[in-house]
Design a protein around this motif. Structure first.
Motif, PDB file in Angstrom:
ATOM      1  N   ALA A 102      44.538 -45.756  19.522  1.00 44.20           N
ATOM      2  CA  ALA A 102      44.595 -46.497  21.070  1.00 44.20           C
ATOM      3  C   ALA A 102      46.260 -46.449  20.930  1.00 44.20           C
ATOM      4  N   ILE A 103      46.287 -47.404  22.669  1.00 47.05           N
ATOM      5  CA  ILE A 103      47.813 -47.537  22.692  1.00 47.05           C
ATOM      6  C   ILE A 103      48.165 -48.729  23.803  1.00 47.05           C
ATOM      7  N   CYS A 104      48.436 -49.067  23.444  1.00 49.63           N
ATOM      8  CA  CYS A 104      48.906 -50.232  24.145  1.00 49.63           C
ATOM      9  C   CYS A 104      50.232 -50.426  25.036  1.00 49.63           C
ATOM     10  N   GLY A 105      50.933 -50.606  25.873  1.00 54.78           N
ATOM     11  CA  GLY A 105      51.914 -50.950  26.439  1.00 54.78           C
ATOM     12  C   GLY A 105      52.629 -52.056  26.252  1.00 54.78           C
ATOM     13  N   LYS A 106      53.568 -52.428  26.015  1.00 50.70           N
ATOM     14  CA  LYS A 106      54.852 -53.305  26.035  1.00 50.70           C
ATOM     15  C   LYS A 106      55.082 -54.161  27.410  1.00 50.70           C
ATOM     16  N   PRO A 107      54.846 -55.167  27.837  1.00 53.68           N
ATOM     17  CA  PRO A 107      54.360 -56.268  27.618  1.00 53.68           C
ATOM     18  C   PRO A 107      52.625 -56.028  27.509  1.00 53.68           C
ATOM     19  N   PHE A 108      51.885 -56.875  26.655  1.00 52.46           N
ATOM     20  CA  PHE A 108      50.834 -56.488  27.036  1.00 52.46           C
ATOM     21  C   PHE A 108      49.900 -58.011  27.119  1.00 52.46           C
ATOM     22  N   GLU A 109      49.041 -58.197  27.385  1.00 52.56           N
ATOM     23  CA  GLU A 109      48.304 -59.295  27.868  1.00 52.56           C
ATOM     24  C   GLU A 109      47.091 -59.132  26.314  1.00 52.56           C
ATOM     25  N   PRO A 110      46.813 -60.596  25.636  1.00 54.25           N
ATOM     26  CA  PRO A 110      45.793 -60.994  24.390  1.00 54.25           C
ATOM     27  C   PRO A 110      44.298 -60.377  24.725  1.00 54.25           C
ATOM     28  N   SER A 111      44.088 -60.078  26.376  1.00 53.16           N
ATOM     29  CA  SER A 111      42.827 -59.177  26.688  1.00 53.16           C
ATOM     30  C   SER A 111      42.548 -58.628  26.250  1.00 53.16           C
ATOM     31  N   THR A 112      43.681 -57.635  26.547  1.00 53.41           N
ATOM     32  CA  THR A 112      43.798 -55.968  26.209  1.00 53.41           C
ATOM     33  C   THR A 112      43.627 -55.887  24.773  1.00 53.41           C
ATOM     34  N   VAL A 113      44.492 -56.360  23.781  1.00 52.38           N
ATOM     35  CA  VAL A 113      44.645 -56.198  22.843  1.00 52.38           C
ATOM     36  C   VAL A 113      43.199 -56.467  21.998  1.00 52.38           C
ATOM     37  N   ARG A 114      42.586 -57.377  22.307  1.00 50.71           N
ATOM     38  CA  ARG A 114      41.536 -57.779  21.936  1.00 50.71           C
ATOM     39  C   ARG A 114      40.172 -57.365  22.210  1.00 50.71           C
ATOM     40  N   GLN A 115      40.063 -56.290  23.527  1.00 53.90           N
ATOM     41  CA  GLN A 115      39.140 -55.321  24.102  1.00 53.90           C
ATOM     42  C   GLN A 115      38.951 -54.475  22.915  1.00 53.90           C
ATOM     43  N   LEU A 116      40.774 -53.885  23.135  1.00 54.06           N
ATOM     44  CA  LEU A 116      40.978 -52.808  22.404  1.00 54.06           C
ATOM     45  C   LEU A 116      41.145 -52.758  20.148  1.00 54.06           C
ATOM     46  N   LEU A 117      41.035 -53.307  20.213  1.00 51.03           N
ATOM     47  CA  LEU A 117      40.815 -54.036  18.464  1.00 51.03           C
ATOM     48  C   LEU A 117      40.070 -53.941  18.346  1.00 51.03           C
ATOM     49  N   ALA A 118      38.404 -54.329  19.134  1.00 50.75           N
ATOM     50  CA  ALA A 118      36.959 -54.695  18.768  1.00 50.75           C
ATOM     51  C   ALA A 118      36.599 -53.424  19.171  1.00 50.75           C
ATOM     52  N   GLN A 119      36.969 -52.737  19.882  1.00 53.71           N
ATOM     53  CA  GLN A 119      36.635 -51.180  20.135  1.00 53.71           C
ATOM     54  C   GLN A 119      37.093 -49.900  18.860  1.00 53.71           C
ATOM     55  N   ILE A 120      38.036 -50.590  18.600  1.00 60.18           N
ATOM     56  CA  ILE A 120      38.857 -49.336  17.348  1.00 60.18           C
ATOM     57  C   ILE A 120      38.117 -49.555  16.131  1.00 60.18           C
ATOM     58  N   LEU A 121      37.497 -51.086  15.658  1.00 56.34           N
ATOM     59  CA  LEU A 121      37.483 -51.791  14.670  1.00 56.34           C
ATOM     60  C   LEU A 121      35.940 -51.494  13.988  1.00 56.34           C
ATOM     61  N   ASN A 122      35.408 -51.642  15.743  1.00 53.59           N
ATOM     62  CA  ASN A 122      33.974 -52.024  15.567  1.00 53.59           C
ATOM     63  C   ASN A 122      33.395 -50.489  15.555  1.00 53.59           C
TER      64      ASN A 122
END
Length: 265
Positions: free
Chosen positions: A245-265
């Motif tokens: 997954a790719i996340c832009g800077k600056p990033f929102e915690p909710s976006t990172v939370r969603q991406l982490l849940a996606q790639i770790l689950n």
């Protein structure tokens, strides 16, 4: 666990030398539900206010009478008492070079002038998400035992990413300044997730990804890439090269939370 439950609980410091702009932004904040707003008009007055009134979020203009927002964020990040301060920019500045330092410094948002209420509300929500600590919900991992390697040549960016992960219950975090150092760490201990910047000296994020994916012992580790150039064409094919997954800077915690849940689950 934070006692914050609503936007109205947040306190803001608005740093804006223009009286007209102060009124416009303060009015928008009031419409968004913010009730606690203090004001400053310079770097000096901001630092003086921070000593007695540490807000949940600083909203600053780019250009101030005694310097720029880049200089202000450096003073804030280099002070142990304020280094974790949430910060947002509202500016008509469009030059990417002038904004890059702020992107690397862990700001929650960079909003243009004029800004939309929708964008302002998203930035306020990001502040609440960062303050109202809540463990990330993962099916296969306990956040408190998750081992994460953050690779970024910016010390401020590393601290900001770590703080965000801490707010999600992730505590076991190691750091590397570039891809070569990251590979050394990866060969020394086991990690469950790699979060890496794209642009780095020695070995950049693409080269690190390639090295990880070509290693039988490391290829299984998920990779989240963060970059201030996430929208550029040079990153358009990076997912095909092994980034999850790719996340832009600056990033929102909710976006990172969603991406982490996606790639770790």
């Amino acid at each position: 666990m934070s006692t914050y439950a609503a936007i109205s609980d947040l306190s803001f410091l608005l740093v804006e030398p223009s009286e007209t702009q102060r009124k416009i932004i303060a009015h928008a904040l009031g419409e968004a539900g913010i009730r606690q707003i203090e004001f400053a008009n310079s770097i000096a007055s901001t630092l003086e206010t921070l000593a007695t009134f540490p807000p949940d979020l600083i909203i600053s203009s780019m250009y101030l009478p005694d310097g720029t927002a880049n200089e202000l964020i450096d003073k804030i990040r280099n002070n142990p008492d304020t280094e974790d301060q949430c910060f947002m920019l509202i500016s008509s500045e469009r030059n990417r070079e002038h904004l890059e330092h702020l992107r690397q410094s862990g700001v929650l948002a960079i909003l243009p002038k004029p800004f939309t209420n929708k964008d302002l509300n998203r930035a306020i929500r990001a502040t609440l998400d960062l303050i109202a600590e809540e463990d990330i919900d993962l099916e296969l991992f306990d956040p408190k035992t998750l081992n994460v390697l953050i690779t970024d040549d910016s010390p401020m960016a590393r601290k900001h990413i770590a703080k965000m992960l801490n707010s999600m219950g992730i505590e076991n975090i190691e750091f590397a300044e570039h891809g070569k150092e990251a590979l050394e760490r990866l060969n020394e201990q086991e990690f469950d997730l790699i979060i890496t910047d794209y642009n780095m000296p020695e070995m950049d994020g693409r080269e690190l990804t390639e090295a990880v994916r070509n290693s039988p012992l490391l290829a299984h580790i998920p990779i989240l890439m963060v970059s201030s150039n996430a929208e550029d064409s040079q990153l358009s094919n990076i997912v095909q090269e092994g980034v999850d997954a790719i996340c832009g800077k600056p990033f929102e915690p909710s976006t990172v939370r969603q991406l982490l849940a996606q790639i770790l689950n």
